[in-house]
Design a protein around this motif. Structure first.
Motif, PDB file in Angstrom:
ATOM      1  N   UNK A 259      31.373  39.243  10.529  1.00  0.00           N
ATOM      2  CA  UNK A 259      30.140  40.025  10.384  1.00  0.00           C
ATOM      3  C   UNK A 259      29.184  39.778  11.547  1.00  0.00           C
ATOM      4  N   UNK A 260      29.302  38.624  12.193  1.00  0.00           N
ATOM      5  CA  UNK A 260      28.388  38.285  13.287  1.00  0.00           C
ATOM      6  C   UNK A 260      29.105  38.044  14.612  1.00  0.00           C
ATOM      7  N   UNK A 261      30.269  38.646  14.771  1.00  0.00           N
ATOM      8  CA  UNK A 261      30.979  38.500  16.038  1.00  0.00           C
ATOM      9  C   UNK A 261      32.474  38.636  15.883  1.00  0.00           C
ATOM     10  N   UNK A 262      33.172  37.942  16.760  1.00  0.00           N
ATOM     11  CA  UNK A 262      34.635  37.988  16.763  1.00  0.00           C
ATOM     12  C   UNK A 262      35.170  36.626  17.199  1.00  0.00           C
ATOM     13  N   UNK A 263      36.297  36.256  16.641  1.00  0.00           N
ATOM     14  CA  UNK A 263      36.971  35.014  17.017  1.00  0.00           C
ATOM     15  C   UNK A 263      38.290  35.375  17.678  1.00  0.00           C
TER      16      UNK A 263
ATOM     17  N   UNK B  32      23.530  28.068  13.435  1.00  0.00           N
ATOM     18  CA  UNK B  32      23.593  29.020  14.545  1.00  0.00           C
ATOM     19  C   UNK B  32      24.748  29.999  14.368  1.00  0.00           C
ATOM     20  N   UNK B  33      25.928  29.471  14.047  1.00  0.00           N
ATOM     21  CA  UNK B  33      27.114  30.323  13.917  1.00  0.00           C
ATOM     22  C   UNK B  33      27.149  31.109  12.606  1.00  0.00           C
ATOM     23  N   UNK B  34      26.189  30.839  11.730  1.00  0.00           N
ATOM     24  CA  UNK B  34      26.019  31.662  10.544  1.00  0.00           C
ATOM     25  C   UNK B  34      24.962  32.746  10.796  1.00  0.00           C
ATOM     26  N   UNK B  35      24.285  32.639  11.936  1.00  0.00           N
ATOM     27  CA  UNK B  35      23.225  33.579  12.287  1.00  0.00           C
ATOM     28  C   UNK B  35      23.769  34.949  12.635  1.00  0.00           C
TER      29      UNK B  35
END
Length: 189
Positions: A176-180, A71-74
């Motif tokens: 690439x798919x969000x922010x931390x 999921x978190x690689x999506x």
């Protein structure tokens, strides 16, 4: 080996260095943030970066135990509030080892997804929401419950449903798919 073969072999070695150097040069051009002693590359996804942080070994192990790696690689995007190993160490003794047991997967998943907002929210955007909300902002997590955000001085905080506060210690670690956003306390739904 004849001269032509040696030249061909040398050319292949040079090309392999050139291509591997291109990836490194590309990563060097990226604006990285250091987290847990490792650069976090905006071109990599949340998992690809998190596994390199020495400060997030417990979080990575928990994500694996909950089956959330894929999921978190999506494509996301996701905004993840990532507790450090020190944050997990604040929990009562045995909590983490109990949560990663297969029979507690649902509870672990609930806790981890409570640390995730659907969408990409920079610290500046959350700060603006807090300002617009006269000192606090409520945002719904992937888990379904809300987190409360507030500020004090130049710091951004997040409060869980139990009243525990976590300080954002490193903001805007772009992926690439969000922010931390790194936090110093584990949030509990």
């Amino acid at each position: 080996m004849n001269t032509k073969s040696k030249i061909t072999a040398l050319g292949m070695v040079i090309l392999s260095f050139a291509f591997s150097g291109t990836a490194t040069a590309q990563q060097m051009k990226e604006k990285t943030v250091m987290v847990g002693g490792a650069p976090m590359y905006p071109s990599k996804n949340i998992i690809e970066n998190a596994v390199n942080s020495k400060d997030h070994k417990t979080l990575v192990a928990a994500v694996k135990a909950a089956g959330l790696v894929e999921t978190l690689q999506g494509s996301g995007p996701f905004t993840v509030f990532a507790p450090t190993d020190a944050a997990f160490a604040k929990l009562p003794k045995g909590t983490v080892s109990n949560l990663v047991k297969p029979e507690n997967k649902a509870t672990l998943t609930k806790i981890l997804t409570y640390h995730v907002l659907p969408g990409r929210y920079s610290a500046k955007q959350i700060w603006a929401e807090v300002k617009a909300g006269n000192g606090k902002a409520m945002m719904k997590t992937v888990e379904g419950e809300e987190l409360t955000f507030w500020t004090k001085g130049k710091n951004l905080y997040v409060r869980d449903s139990k009243g525990n506060d976590a300080k954002v210690t490193i903001a805007d670690v772009n992926q690439s798919n969000g922010v931390i956003h790194v936090i110093d306390t584990v949030l509990m739904p």
